[in-house]
Design an enzyme around this catalytic site. Structure first.
Site, PDB file in Angstrom:
ATOM      1  N   GLU A 204      28.207  42.339  40.631  1.00  0.00           N
ATOM      2  CA  GLU A 204      28.949  41.420  41.449  1.00  0.00           C
ATOM      3  C   GLU A 204      27.897  40.711  42.116  1.00  0.00           C
ATOM      4  OE1 GLU A 204      31.912  43.926  43.048  1.00  0.00           O
ATOM      5  OE2 GLU A 204      31.106  43.860  45.125  1.00  0.00           O
TER       6      GLU A 204
ATOM      7  N   GLU B 235      37.231  47.749  34.777  1.00  0.00           N
ATOM      8  CA  GLU B 235      35.874  47.896  34.190  1.00  0.00           C
ATOM      9  C   GLU B 235      35.510  49.384  33.817  1.00  0.00           C
ATOM     10  OE1 GLU B 235      33.218  45.004  36.841  1.00  0.00           O
ATOM     11  OE2 GLU B 235      32.541  46.874  37.021  1.00  0.00           O
TER      12      GLU B 235
END
Lengths: 510, 172
Positions: free
Chosen positions: A292, A204
């Protein structure tokens, strides 16, 4: 909706969270079953529960992570529900399915929701589809190191190397330059395999000066889904949270509302049930991105409990029974709460864990203080598990008072025998950048030097007096004890001498 | 009146301060630190907790003994102190100072598992180069070489569990 009976809960966890769950069960009149490994026979949660089942050897893979053994423990103890806590099996959909087949309630979300959120790359895809903003990154896990490196080069450093099955900072590495990539990649893989039994890794983009703000959500089986406020968790060392607070200093009411609504949308998108946390990164321009969703109770849930007055574990159990949750407008947030995680670790040695025997423990008390601990005086902190000893939370009407209160409580906290991060926590709370509220996830590394708490020089004389008096007492007591023993020996010898003399004298007299 | 002179070692033995203690009455002491003299009323509580009235100001100190070093804590301040009388000080001085000259043995900082061995016996290493990775409490910790040299001893293999302070390898 048929109500489901829950009368005995097996807590598939250890340490402070097991104790915390058992406490609520006790308040609700629900029987509890603890599980324990070889190393944990003497653990605090075992003696707090009504029943306890041994589930294997000390390494978690052979006990707390072993689904079959936990299932056996459920059957043998007659538990009708399982609370997984956080970590271990809490986010394993397979475990929830196995319980379902066995007719045992899983106090957590549906396995399908866990699937949808559990693999982080799938979660990102689902969220993007639901119109939730996400951080740029690899759309799927990458198996090959060279391929991963090429992807990192493409999105540009710094990048985050993350375990697809991850959470809690395990198997997560920040990589600043291509030269470090190989080492960090391999380390992340090993950690991920060890912690989750799954070594899939994805990448990421690392946002500049991001803040970590998360929203607590709750959903029931009747289609209600609410958000219960945020937690600011930007104070992190080694990608693990150290201090959490609510409300966050970076949100205004409008942004809070917007994030809350996005979080509810994220939860609804995966047909969520129970307690969940939607984590966001907020960048320097106050844009927020979905990071998340943690499909479980968070470590830092007490912060939300203090601010709302709710018991999230009780709510989880009520949802598992099929009962409705409260309405959005019934959620009232007041004041400010801050949590400090007390770890058995040495901040002076790069936060090296310091397992060992707690020779003495005294915990703080007084107004607005809560200590969620899993240890006691005399307990040997095992090397096998997370070094979290306790979570110390303070609540007060405003942030300044809450920080002052937490500092006061930290001063009262005494742990002997092992090294803890208590002075480090106090240094964080005193730091001007933290106090100003202007801090991001780079806080701990940026101020690493300043946060290595040096003792207050003004207190040195008093410390030396204490050390010298203690040594004086020891030395004079030793000398006195020696003299006393020597005196006794002299006396007993003279007893015989006296007896002899007396006999001689008597004889002489006769 | 009994008087004992001590030397306190601070900052890991880099700084010394003299402390002289005289008992005036049970629980009442005169403590001299350099040029200053304090009158201290000391009351010992349980487990290393010491309540002191130093010239009338109340202090609660906790003393956590870790072998030779005692960690004295006053509120958020922790002072690791080694307190020596004259005899102990002489012994200590004879033991010499810490250096990175000669062979350096790397020991396990805590009990755990050897996750990775990054060097082989005989390898040349740089100062700060990683030697081994120890996993404990689910976190990996890399142990680095304290000096440039050669790996002259290697006592462990990958996957092996080690106790705290176990010898892992040596660099010379």
């Amino acid at each position: 909706m048929a109500a489901r009976k829950i009368s005995k809960v097996l807590v598939a966890n250890r340490g402070e969270i097991a104790v915390r769950i058992i406490r609520t069960c006790r308040e609700m009149g629900i029987a509890t079953v603890a599980v324990y490994s070889d190393a944990d026979r003497g653990s605090f949660h075992v003696r707090n529960a009504d029943q306890a089942v041994h589930v294997g050897a000390s390494p978690s893979r052979e006990s707390y992570l072993d689904m079959e053994r936990i299932l056996d423990a459920c059957r043998s103890s007659g538990a009708d529900a399982v609370h997984p806590g956080y970590g271990f099996l809490s986010e394993k959909a397979e475990f929830a399915r196995a319980l379902d087949r066995a007719g045992i309630a899983f106090i957590g979300p549906r396995p399908e929701s866990m699937d949808a959120m559990g693999v982080k790359t799938t979660a990102r895809k689902n969220m993007a589809a639901a119109g939730v903003p996400t951080v740029p990154g690899s759309p799927a896990p990458i198996a090959d190191e060279a391929e991963a490196r090429a992807f990192a080069d493409r999105i540009g450093y710094p990048v985050m190397i993350k375990a697809a099955a991850g959470g809690g900072g395990k198997g997560m590495k920040r990589c600043d330059a291509a030269a470090d990539f190989s080492r960090l990649w391999q380390s992340a893989r090993r950690e991920a395999a060890g912690a989750f039994g799954d070594d899939r890794i994805y990448l990421e983009k690392f946002l500049e000066k991001p803040r970590h703000v998360e929203i607590q959500v709750f959903a029931d089986e009747r289609g209600n889904c609410i958000w219960v406020g945020e937690r600011e968790c930007s104070v992190q060392r080694r990608q693990q949270k150290v201090i959490e607070e609510s409300p966050s200093c970076v949100l205004d009411e409008r942004m809070r509302q917007a994030m809350g609504e996005v979080a509810v949308r994220a939860a609804r998108a995966v047909d969520y049930r129970g307690a969940g946390t939607v984590e966001f990164l907020v960048d320097a321009h106050r844009n927020f991105y979905f990071l998340e969703m943690n499909t479980r109770l968070q470590v830092e849930h007490p912060v939300t409990e203090m601010v709302t007055g709710l018991d999230l574990v009780r709510m989880q159990i009520e949802v598992a029974r099929g009962e409705p949750i409260l309405a959005q407008e019934q959620v009232v947030r007041r004041g400010h709460a801050v949590e400090a995680r007390v770890y058995a670790e040495d901040p002076g040695r790069n936060f090296m864990p310091s397992p060992g025997k707690i020779t003495y423990l005294r915990v703080p008390a007084g107004p607005g203080v809560r200590d969620d601990s899993g240890v006691y005086s005399g307990w040997v902190v095992p090397q096998f598990y997370d070094p979290l000893l306790s979570k110390l939370v303070a609540w007060a009407p405003d942030r300044d008072q809450a920080l002052a209160r937490l500092l006061r409580a930290l001063d009262e906290y005494t742990v002997h025998g092992i090294t803890t991060n208590l002075p480090y926590l106090a240094a964080v709370l005193r730091h001007p950048a933290f106090r100003s509220g202007e801090y991001d996830t780079g806080f701990c590394s940026r101020y690493a030097e300043e946060l290595l708490a040096r003792p207050d020089p003004a207190m040195e004389d008093v410390a030396l007096i204490a050390a010298a008096l203690s040594a004086f007492k020891r030395d004079t007591e030793e000398a006195e004890a020696f003299a006393a023993r020597a005196g006794e020996v002299g006396a007993s010898r003279s007893h015989w001498a006296r007896l002899g003399r007396a006999r001689a004298l008597r004889g002489g007299l006769r | 009146m009994a008087t004992i002179s001590y030397v306190a070692l601070l900052d890991g033995g880099q700084r010394e301060r003299k402390v002289e203690v005289t008992r005036l009455a049970p629980g009442v002491f005169q403590v001299r630190l350099g040029d200053t003299t304090h009158e201290v009323d000391a009351y010992r509580h349980d487990h290393g907790t010491l309540s002191m009235l130093v010239d009338g100001t109340s202090h609660s100190a906790t003393l956590d003994e870790r072998g030779d070093v005692v960690h004295v804590r006053l509120k958020a301040s922790v002072f690791p102190v080694e307190i020596l009388d004259e005899k102990r000080l002489r012994l200590r001085r004879a033991a010499g100072k810490f250096t990175v000259e000669g062979k350096q043995t790397i020991t396990a900082p805590m009990p755990g598992k050897v996750a990775k061995v990054l060097v082989a016996l005989g390898d040349p290493v740089q100062e700060g180069q990683g030697l081994l990775v120890i996993e404990a409490m689910k976190m990996e910790n890399e142990l680095r070489s304290p000096k440039a040299g050669k790996v002259v001893e290697l006592h462990v293999k990958e996957g092996q569990t080690v106790e705290g302070n176990a010898k892992l390898c040596a660099v010379e």
